[in-house]
Design an enzyme around this catalytic site. Structure first.
Site: not given
Ligand code: ZN
Length: 258
Positions: A125, A156, A195
């Site tokens: 994950h 970003c 789990t």
């Molecule tokens: Zn980016």
């Protein structure tokens, strides 16, 4: 059922199996990190009871309204960051050092296996130590400013798109499936730790090992895997894994003669 605090014949048998196995894998989930102070997101009062995954944690919601998803991510960060490995994580490191554990498949995103010192960890994950740009692929360390304050969505530096933690959201594919199947195909013993292994692909791993002719040792508070037919090659070790795993590893060390 094996109680590691009682040094009975079943514990000896279980330790003998671990020493005899050619390749040993571990599958871990939320239960292994509870003793580190990280509540199971699925437990009552856990993260998913506060933030419905359908409403906050899907790729579609993140793309449409990243600020909403970041409300969840910031809470997730407060839950996960600054936590330390517990005796269960350290027991798996010790098992690896003894040559008795060859890889860990984890559903957890807390990176505590790596912090403890485990070398081969498949994070199906993803992980919460980095942020990722879905648009251009940039990956960088998660920084305090990304999650500590109720600030803007981190963007970003390369393309200006919203960043997200390097975790798998609902609606995204799990990671490293091909590598995991290759690894599990060679395992003749699987430790299932903390789990219920009810969700794909975790649910399929014990079956794969059973089909290999191998054994499954389940360490958890409640037994989730059911015995029967090929599943006779199954041990259940009940209790808190932060207590039972170190005992199991101690038993392996003192039965080195196998
Ligand atoms: Zn980016």
């Amino acid at each position: 059922m094996v109680h590691p605090e009682r040094n009975g014949a079943e514990l000896t048998e279980l330790v003998r199996l671990i020493w005899a196995a050619r390749q040993v894998g571990a599958l871990t989930g939320a239960g292994i990190s509870v003793a580190s102070g990280i509540a199971d997101f699925r437990s009552s009062g856990g993260l998913w009871s506060v933030f419905s995954p359908e409403e906050y944690a899907t790729l579609e919601v993140f793309e449409r309204n990243p600020a909403k998803s970041w409300k969840l991510f910031r809470c997730m960060g407060r839950e996960l960051l600054g936590k330390e490995p517990n005796p269960a994580h350290l027991a798996l490191v010790e098992l690896e050092r003894m040559g008795l554990l060859h890889g860990i498949v984890t559903q957890n995103i807390d990176t505590l296996h790596q912090q403890a010192g485990s070398s081969y960890v498949f994070e199906i994950h993803g992980e919460f130590a980095h942020v990722h740009c879905p648009a251009c692929g940039l990956l960088r360390d998660l920084e305090a400013g990304d999650w500590l304050e109720d600030g803007p969505v981190p963007l970003c530096a390369q393309c200006g798109s919203p960043l997200k933690p390097n975790v798998v959201l609902f609606g995204e594919s799990v990671r490293m499936l091909e590598e995991i199947w290759t690894f599990i195909a060679h395992c003749d013993l699987l430790l299932v730790i903390g789990t219920s292994a009810q969700v794909y692909p975790a649910a399929a791993l014990p079956d794969r090992v059973w089909r290999n002719g191998g054994w499954v040792i389940e360490c958890n508070r409640e037994q989730a895997l059911r015995d029967g037919s090929v599943r006779d090659r199954h041990f259940f070790v009940p209790g808190d894994v932060a207590r039972t795993l170190p005992l199991l590893v101690d038993a392996c060390r003192s039965h080195r003669r196998f």
